[in-house]
Design an enzyme around this catalytic site. Structure first.
Site, PDB file in Angstrom:
ATOM      1  N   THR A 119       0.841  -1.195   0.000  1.00 39.07           N
ATOM      2  CA  THR A 119       0.000   0.000   0.000  1.00 39.07           C
ATOM      3  C   THR A 119       0.879   1.250   0.000  1.00 39.07           C
ATOM      4  OG1 THR A 119      -1.723  -1.172   1.169  1.00 39.07           O
ATOM      5  CG2 THR A 119      -1.789   1.236   1.282  1.00 39.07           C
ATOM      6  N   CYS A 157      34.900   1.893  18.741  1.00 38.14           N
ATOM      7  CA  CYS A 157      36.028   1.767  19.644  1.00 38.14           C
ATOM      8  C   CYS A 157      36.031   0.389  20.259  1.00 38.14           C
ATOM      9  CB  CYS A 157      35.924   2.810  20.735  1.00 38.14           C
ATOM     10  SG  CYS A 157      37.422   2.937  21.658  1.00 38.14           S
TER      11      CYS A 157
END
Lengths: 383, 390
Positions: free
Chosen positions: A237, A325
């Site tokens: 849709t 990190c």
């Protein structure tokens, strides 16, 4: 708050939010419904399609709506590879694409396609000569992103288009224009791309809306089965309010492109000059000078990027990091890696990305905060 | 209107003490607390078993059983039907239960097991089993009896009333929370520490947790993850307090002033010291850690000795002799595993030396530590600690 993460997403324009809310509530008809209420939604949809097509000088018939940039890229790459599988299995791409493209290519590789990567130089640029060399008779697809999302480097897509079409007109040329749209002029009549991908939320539009430009005559196979909306290319849709919001944002953003770019350029240059003034030896600018002004990749020598990012957030300054990190090897982004940025610079890479809503004062504050962070958090080793 | 009834069993071994009432009452209180917002329910105790009964339409039996499985002190639970101890009523109920089971599962074989506590009932247990079995066979001709490996067992307990059920669901075991005192868990966000906390909580101990937060080296997401772990744990522990202690200053000071190979061990000692102060203020009688011998450099026997000597409270290490795979299995059972492995790796790895000392000496540690302004730094960290009630 200083928001320097506009390549991740942008704040939608107020009028976009209002329009989406209003249409969601009032014009909730399904454009595929046969009744007149559905037709009203269809009219809004087609009007939006026209507006969006105009921004890239395309025909409205060439616009397919999707759920966003990632879906558009997936559909472009997988859909064209599937449609052209009898003509060949060879695909060319840059190695510094968005994961939407790289992962799609990986998926194709696993089912027998041959994916070959260009090399890039220190700026992240491809070499047109190499494109010419690598192009083969059985090359079905060339995939190049117009603006890289981490460094802002602008690829020579117009030139690439000419080379591809002069040598091998049957090869489909896909250009990921997600980061470029609304920031660089895009003219599908000059740019010889067969398929392009776009996203709404990168230009102050709503999330969950994207579009694909599909040049007349280009064949792709849909990747989603369903009710056959969007000319069979994308079932589901259709998100009329979101698309109308996209069109609203696109018209505004392309209309003020030059003005925004001037603002953004000032912010960028201010940030660079402040950083150079405050810590000339501790920064490295990774983005090329002639790249997209809105994206600035900077590496810092003495603090890891994730630490910088979290330290900035304590001052309500929001950016992206070019690496995670962690002790793991693959924590540095594939773009930084492909550009061969040496350690320790590569570990301290931050992406600042600007919009027309930023100003120079913010750049100054950000640089000042970064200086403090460098002084506070660069780890000096003990005895 | 059907009555909803759950039979809760606990291990009687714990109740041979004189403080049986304390345990029972606490268990009932904990059950009531866990089921509190599920609807009207009565929790009663009779003949060393607890019954949860509700005639509330909205009372969600499935959810109630799920929650009871996580109440320490409960050995097992069963959803039961209760009928008067009248032979016709028992047979009718048995047929009803079997019909319901067969509508849901493709069972082909069964047996009946009977316990007769009411010795005045005119038939003995084997007779009842045989007779009800025959009655079921007559009503469900496709079923067969298999006494060795039946697809299901129909349990019949003849007491003042008769209870019928087909499933005994194992529960948390352990001792009722609140019967064992209080302890302070050093919670990291990894796989081990939540499992360690759970092991101690299982023994009836109320567990609170302390987490060391090092912005910008650890992210807000890592903190959220620890809060989420506490939420999962508190489904077992009847709630807990989480103390979030800022640790950046201490970590940086250690990094700057102490030798690299001793960073981790000194950092661990600071964590223990801070946890001990919070434990004292909190009435906790022990610390809990997720350490296991030899797992990482900071968990060798030498390292554990150095860490341990930072505090005077007992340190419980319930995982000390476990392998990683065993801990993973336990974490999966508790429900913390999926959250623990979320990839919010933090930058505390920056504070880990390339070659940490695996055989640190206490003497050297004390010497290296002496350059740090311990009292001040710990006071500041405690001062800025945040308490979150989970």
């Amino acid at each position: 708050m200083i928001y320097f993460d506009n390549s991740a997403t942008t704040r939608p324009y107020k009028e976009v939010v209002d329009l989406v809310a209003k249409l969601s509530y009032e014009e909730f008809g399904n454009p595929a419904s046969l009744h007149s209420f559905g037709m009203r939604a269809e009219r809004i949809l087609e009007q939006s399609r026209k507006q969006l097509a105009d921004t890239i000088k395309a025909d409205p018939e060439e616009i397919i709506f999707t759920s966003g940039g990632t879906e558009a890229v997936n559909l472009a790459i997988k859909g064209s590879a599937e449609a052209l599988k009898r003509s060949g299995k060879h695909i060319l791409s840059t190695p510094i694409e968005h994961p939407a493209a790289l992962e799609s290519l990986k998926a194709l590789e696993s089912i027998g396609y041959e994916v070959e990567m260009f090399s890039v130089d220190g700026k992240g640029l491809i070499n047109i000569g190499e494109l010419k060399e690598k192009l083969r008779k059985d090359t079905i697809l060339v995939n190049i992103m117009m603006v890289n999302n981490e460094t802002g480097v602008i690829q020579p897509v117009e030139e690439a288009g000419h080379i591809i079409k002069n040598n091998n007109p049957g090869t489909v040329f896909h250009v990921d224009a997600v980061q470029a749209y609304g920031k660089l002029p895009i003219d599908t009549r000059r740019l010889m791309a067969d398929i392009m991908s776009f996203s709404a939320h990168k230009i102050h539009g709503p999330r969950g809306v994207g579009m694909m430009y599909l040049r007349h005559g280009t064949r792709i196979k849909p990747i989603m089965s369903g009710g056959g909306q969007e000319k069979q290319y994308r079932s589901g849709t259709v998100n009329v309010p979101g698309i109308a919001g996209f069109a609203c944002a696109a018209v505004k953003k392309t209309g003020r492109m030059d003005q925004d770019n001037r603002t953004i350029k000032r912010v960028r240059e201010r940030l660079i000059s402040e950083l150079k003034k405050r810590m000339p030896d501790r920064i490295r600018i990774n983005s090329p000078e002639d790249g997209l002004p809105g994206i600035l990749s900077v590496s810092f020598s003495s603090v890891k990027s994730e630490v910088i990012l979290h330290a900035l957030e304590l001052s309500e300054i929001y950016v992206s990091s070019g690496s995670a990190c962690s002790a793991k090897k693959n924590s540095i982004s594939h773009v930084i890696k492909a550009m061969n940025i040496p350690a320790p610079w590569s570990d301290g890479t931050i992406r600042f990305s600007f919009s027309g809503e930023n100003n120079e004062e913010e750049a100054k504050t950000c640089a000042k905060t970064l200086e403090d962070i460098m002084n506070t958090f660069s780890l000096k080793t003990g005895p | 209107m059907t009555e909803k009834l759950i039979l809760v069993r606990y291990e009687e071994i714990f109740l041979k003490r004189s403080n049986r009432n304390v345990f029972e009452n606490r268990l009932i209180r904990n059950i009531k607390q866990r089921l509190d917002n599920l609807g009207d329910a009565r929790v009663t105790c009779s003949q060393s078993r607890i019954y949860v009964e509700s005639s509330d339409e909205d009372f969600d039996l499935v959810e109630a059983v799920d929650r009871l499985k996580k109440v320490f002190g409960i050995a097992s639970v069963s959803v039961v039907s209760r009928v008067p101890t009248d032979y016709e009523a028992i047979k009718a109920s048995a047929v009803g239960i079997v019909a319901d089971l067969l509508s849901r599962y493709g069972y082909k074989t069964f047996k009946v097991e009977t316990k007769r506590a009411d010795k005045s009932f005119p038939m003995n247990s084997p007779q009842i089993s045989a007779d009800i079995g025959a009655h079921i066979l007559k009503n469900f001709p496709r079923l067969k009896v298999d006494v060795k490996t039946p697809d299901f067992i129909l349990y019949v307990e003849v007491r003042e009333s008769t209870y019928l059920y087909s499933e005994i669901i194992p529960a948390a075991k352990g001792l009722p929370t609140g019967t064992g005192g209080r302890a302070m868990l050093l919670l990291s966000g990894g796989i081990d520490s939540p499992a360690a906390g759970w092991m101690i909580a299982k023994r009836g101990v109320e567990v609170d947790a302390v987490y060391f937060h090092s912005p910008p080296y650890t992210s807000e997401r890592a903190r959220e993850k620890v809060i989420r772990l506490c939420e999962i744990l508190s489904e077992w522990t009847m709630g807990m307090r989480l103390y979030v202690v800022p640790f950046t200053e201490i970590q940086m000071a250690i990094h700057q002033k102490c030798p690299q190979e001793y960073l981790t061990i000194i950092m661990r000692r600071y964590m223990m010291k801070i946890a001990e102060v919070i434990a004292h203020n909190n009435g906790a009688l022990a610390l809990i850690t997720g350490e296991a011998i030899g797992q990482v450099a900071s968990q060798t026997m030498e390292s554990l000795l150095v860490t341990n000597s930072a505090v005077s409270l007992p340190v419980y290490r319930p995982l000390i002799g476990m392998d990683k795979s065993e801990v993973v299995k336990l974490a999966k059972h508790i429900g913390t595993y999926e959250t623990s492995i979320l990839p919010y790796e933090d930058c505390c790895t920056l504070f880990v030396a390339r070659h940490p000392a695996t055989r640190p000496s206490l003497e050297k540690t004390l010497d290296y530590e002496s350059v740090l302004d311990e009292e001040q730094m710990i006071a500041r960290a405690l001062d800025q600690a945040e308490t979150i009630i989970v």
